[in-house]
Design an enzyme around this catalytic site. Structure first.
Site, PDB file in Angstrom:
ATOM      1  N   ASP A  14      32.910  37.476  48.936  1.00  0.00           N
ATOM      2  CA  ASP A  14      33.638  38.735  49.141  1.00  0.00           C
ATOM      3  C   ASP A  14      33.910  39.372  47.783  1.00  0.00           C
ATOM      4  O   ASP A  14      34.095  38.669  46.788  1.00  0.00           O
ATOM      5  CB  ASP A  14      34.964  38.479  49.882  1.00  0.00           C
ATOM      6  N   TYR A  74      29.512  56.604  58.526  1.00  0.00           N
ATOM      7  CA  TYR A  74      29.512  55.231  59.065  1.00  0.00           C
ATOM      8  C   TYR A  74      28.376  55.080  60.085  1.00  0.00           C
ATOM      9  O   TYR A  74      27.594  54.118  60.046  1.00  0.00           O
ATOM     10  CB  TYR A  74      30.877  54.957  59.700  1.00  0.00           C
ATOM     11  N   LYS A  80      25.134  52.550  59.974  1.00  0.00           N
ATOM     12  CA  LYS A  80      25.001  51.502  61.002  1.00  0.00           C
ATOM     13  C   LYS A  80      23.733  51.701  61.843  1.00  0.00           C
ATOM     14  O   LYS A  80      23.128  50.727  62.282  1.00  0.00           O
ATOM     15  CB  LYS A  80      26.263  51.452  61.870  1.00  0.00           C
TER      16      LYS A  80
HETATM   17  N1  LIG Z   1      36.582  45.978  62.928  1.00  0.00           N
HETATM   18  C1  LIG Z   1      35.815  46.791  63.644  1.00  0.00           C
HETATM   19  O1  LIG Z   1      36.299  47.535  64.519  1.00  0.00           O
HETATM   20  C2  LIG Z   1      34.319  46.795  63.428  1.00  0.00           C
HETATM   21  C3  LIG Z   1      33.517  47.301  64.450  1.00  0.00           C
HETATM   22  C4  LIG Z   1      32.149  47.322  64.255  1.00  0.00           C
HETATM   23  C5  LIG Z   1      31.596  46.840  63.105  1.00  0.00           C
HETATM   24  N2  LIG Z   1      32.400  46.372  62.109  1.00  0.00           N
HETATM   25  C6  LIG Z   1      31.764  45.896  60.890  1.00  0.00           C
HETATM   26  O2  LIG Z   1      32.135  44.560  60.672  1.00  0.00           O
HETATM   27  C7  LIG Z   1      32.004  44.237  59.289  1.00  0.00           C
HETATM   28  C8  LIG Z   1      33.246  43.508  58.834  1.00  0.00           C
HETATM   29  O3  LIG Z   1      34.330  44.414  58.923  1.00  0.00           O
HETATM   30  P1  LIG Z   1      35.807  43.963  59.336  1.00  0.00           P
HETATM   31  O4  LIG Z   1      36.167  44.684  60.547  1.00  0.00           O
HETATM   32  O5  LIG Z   1      35.938  42.499  59.270  1.00  0.00           O
HETATM   33  O6  LIG Z   1      36.600  44.671  58.136  1.00  0.00           O
HETATM   34  P2  LIG Z   1      37.568  44.090  57.008  1.00  0.00           P
HETATM   35  O7  LIG Z   1      37.952  45.268  56.192  1.00  0.00           O
HETATM   36  O8  LIG Z   1      38.614  43.240  57.624  1.00  0.00           O
HETATM   37  O9  LIG Z   1      36.602  43.127  56.168  1.00  0.00           O
HETATM   38  C9  LIG Z   1      35.565  43.633  55.370  1.00  0.00           C
HETATM   39  C10 LIG Z   1      35.417  42.716  54.166  1.00  0.00           C
HETATM   40  O10 LIG Z   1      34.312  43.189  53.398  1.00  0.00           O
HETATM   41  C11 LIG Z   1      34.679  43.094  52.025  1.00  0.00           C
HETATM   42  N3  LIG Z   1      33.886  44.032  51.227  1.00  0.00           N
HETATM   43  C12 LIG Z   1      33.992  45.375  51.155  1.00  0.00           C
HETATM   44  N4  LIG Z   1      33.115  45.863  50.266  1.00  0.00           N
HETATM   45  C13 LIG Z   1      32.439  44.796  49.765  1.00  0.00           C
HETATM   46  C14 LIG Z   1      31.405  44.648  48.809  1.00  0.00           C
HETATM   47  N5  LIG Z   1      30.915  45.709  48.142  1.00  0.00           N
HETATM   48  N6  LIG Z   1      30.919  43.408  48.562  1.00  0.00           N
HETATM   49  C15 LIG Z   1      31.431  42.327  49.211  1.00  0.00           C
HETATM   50  N7  LIG Z   1      32.435  42.391  50.094  1.00  0.00           N
HETATM   51  C16 LIG Z   1      32.915  43.635  50.380  1.00  0.00           C
HETATM   52  C17 LIG Z   1      36.158  43.449  51.998  1.00  0.00           C
HETATM   53  O11 LIG Z   1      36.779  42.985  50.799  1.00  0.00           O
HETATM   54  C18 LIG Z   1      36.658  42.736  53.253  1.00  0.00           C
HETATM   55  O12 LIG Z   1      37.074  41.423  52.964  1.00  0.00           O
HETATM   56  C19 LIG Z   1      31.729  45.563  58.591  1.00  0.00           C
HETATM   57  O13 LIG Z   1      30.350  45.676  58.330  1.00  0.00           O
HETATM   58  C20 LIG Z   1      32.165  46.588  59.602  1.00  0.00           C
HETATM   59  O14 LIG Z   1      31.509  47.822  59.434  1.00  0.00           O
HETATM   60  C21 LIG Z   1      33.744  46.332  62.257  1.00  0.00           C
END
Ligand SMILES: NC(=O)c1ccc[n+]([C@@H]2O[C@H](COP(=O)([O-])OP(=O)(O)OC[C@H]3O[C@@H](n4cnc5c(N)ncnc54)[C@H](O)[C@@H]3O)[C@@H](O)[C@H]2O)c1
Length: 273
Positions: free
Chosen positions: A36, A149, A153
């Site tokens: 991370d 976004y 995606k």
């Molecule tokens: N939570 C939702 O509703 C949802 C829905 C669909 C898809 N997603 C996708 O799921 C994935 C995880 O998201 P989440 O919901 O756990 O969000 P989150 O914000 O809880 O976690 C994302 C993590 O990615 C890390 N991060 C950000 N930029 C980074 C980089 N440049 N290099 C390495 N790490 C980095 C952040 O520090 C964080 O720990 C993402 O790709 C997000 O787009 C989330």
């Protein structure tokens, strides 16, 4: 398929879905590198799951390659690459700066490309492996005020399905994970110009909660075992996806409704329940 003793890298492992994936993998006996950009978040997840923490920015291709090479040096193989790190911007497209556009393309798309560029050749040489890309329902449908976004995606879904077609001959699986709203900190991040993620995703029901990340992680590992191409969760996300495919016009009308509701709520924030 067994996860016992297998080697995995999870990017974005310090929070939300990545942390849940790390826990689920560790529970099933895998050895996980928790990567991370937030090094201390990666360390706490690694400490809780018995994994290895790496401070990694997925926009840095050299650093991603180094993370893969380190696993190879230590373990001699890499079984699972979870390209999960992601960021979000929500709000009117004209309010997004070019810097914000570039940052979301860099993390959400180039980050996945860097993971594939580093891990896929290793898996080809092994004649085995699995690449799991966290996309989104936003990679399967359109949504006003989420244009940057959605663009990234869609790219990740297209990339995953295309790679899957050629990876099969090498014994490598590719899965795109496409969840709707999941209860993680991202729901409260990335607001541009007064955008309110909870108001938007839960259509005004601000006390609603997203799909539990631990359930999504368990679903994801089952989808890996079943060699699925796409995982869409929860069930209502599948309904939205199907609806959009059957009638793009209806999807557009629904999306306009989301935008109008969001703009109304931005004008009268006091009315938020
Ligand atoms: N939570 C939702 O509703 C949802 C829905 C669909 C898809 N997603 C996708 O799921 C994935 C995880 O998201 P989440 O919901 O756990 O969000 P989150 O914000 O809880 O976690 C994302 C993590 O990615 C890390 N991060 C950000 N930029 C980074 C980089 N440049 N290099 C390495 N790490 C980095 C952040 O520090 C964080 O720990 C993402 O790709 C997000 O787009 C989330």
């Amino acid at each position: 398929m067994s996860f016992v003793g297998k080697h995995a890298i999870v990017t974005g492992a310090g929070s939300g879905i990545g942390a849940a994936l790390s826990r689920a993998l560790a529970d099933r006996g895998a050895k996980v590198v928790c990567a991370d950009i937030d090094g201390s978040a990666a360390e706490s997840v690694a400490a809780a799951t018995g994994g290895v923490a790496v401070k990694l920015d997925v926009t840095d291709a050299v650093a991603v390659q180094r993370t893969v090479d380190d696993v190879l040096d230590r373990a001699g193989r890499l079984d699972f690459m979870f390209n999960n790190a992601g960021i979000f911007w929500g709000g009117d497209t004209e309010k997004l700066s070019l810097q914000q556009w570039n940052s979301i393309i860099d993390v959400n798309l180039r980050g996945v490309v860097h993971g594939i560029a580093a891990a896929y050749p290793v898996m080809i040489a092994q004649k085995a492996g699995h690449i799991i890309n966290t996309a989104s329902l936003a990679g399967l449908t359109a949504a006003g005020q989420l244009s940057s976004y959605v663009a990234t995606k869609h790219a990740v879904v297209g990339l995953s399905l295309s790679l899957r077609a050629e990876a099969a001959a090498h014994g490598i699986g590719v899965l795109a994970v496409c969840p709707g709203a999941v209860e993680t900190p991202i729901l409260d991040k990335g607001a541009v110009g007064g955008f309110d993620g909870r108001e938007y995703f839960f259509r005004g029901h601000r006390t609603s909660r997203g799909y539990p990340p631990d359930r999504l992680a368990a679903d994801t590992l089952r989808a890996v075992e079943a060699h699925k191409a796409l995982l869409v969760r929860p069930a209502r996300a599948s309904v939205a996806w199907m609806l959009g495919r059957l009638s793009p016009t209806l999807l557009n009308r629904i999306s306009i409704g989301y935008v109008e509701r969001q703009r109304r709520s931005q004008q009268s924030p006091a009315s938020r329940g």
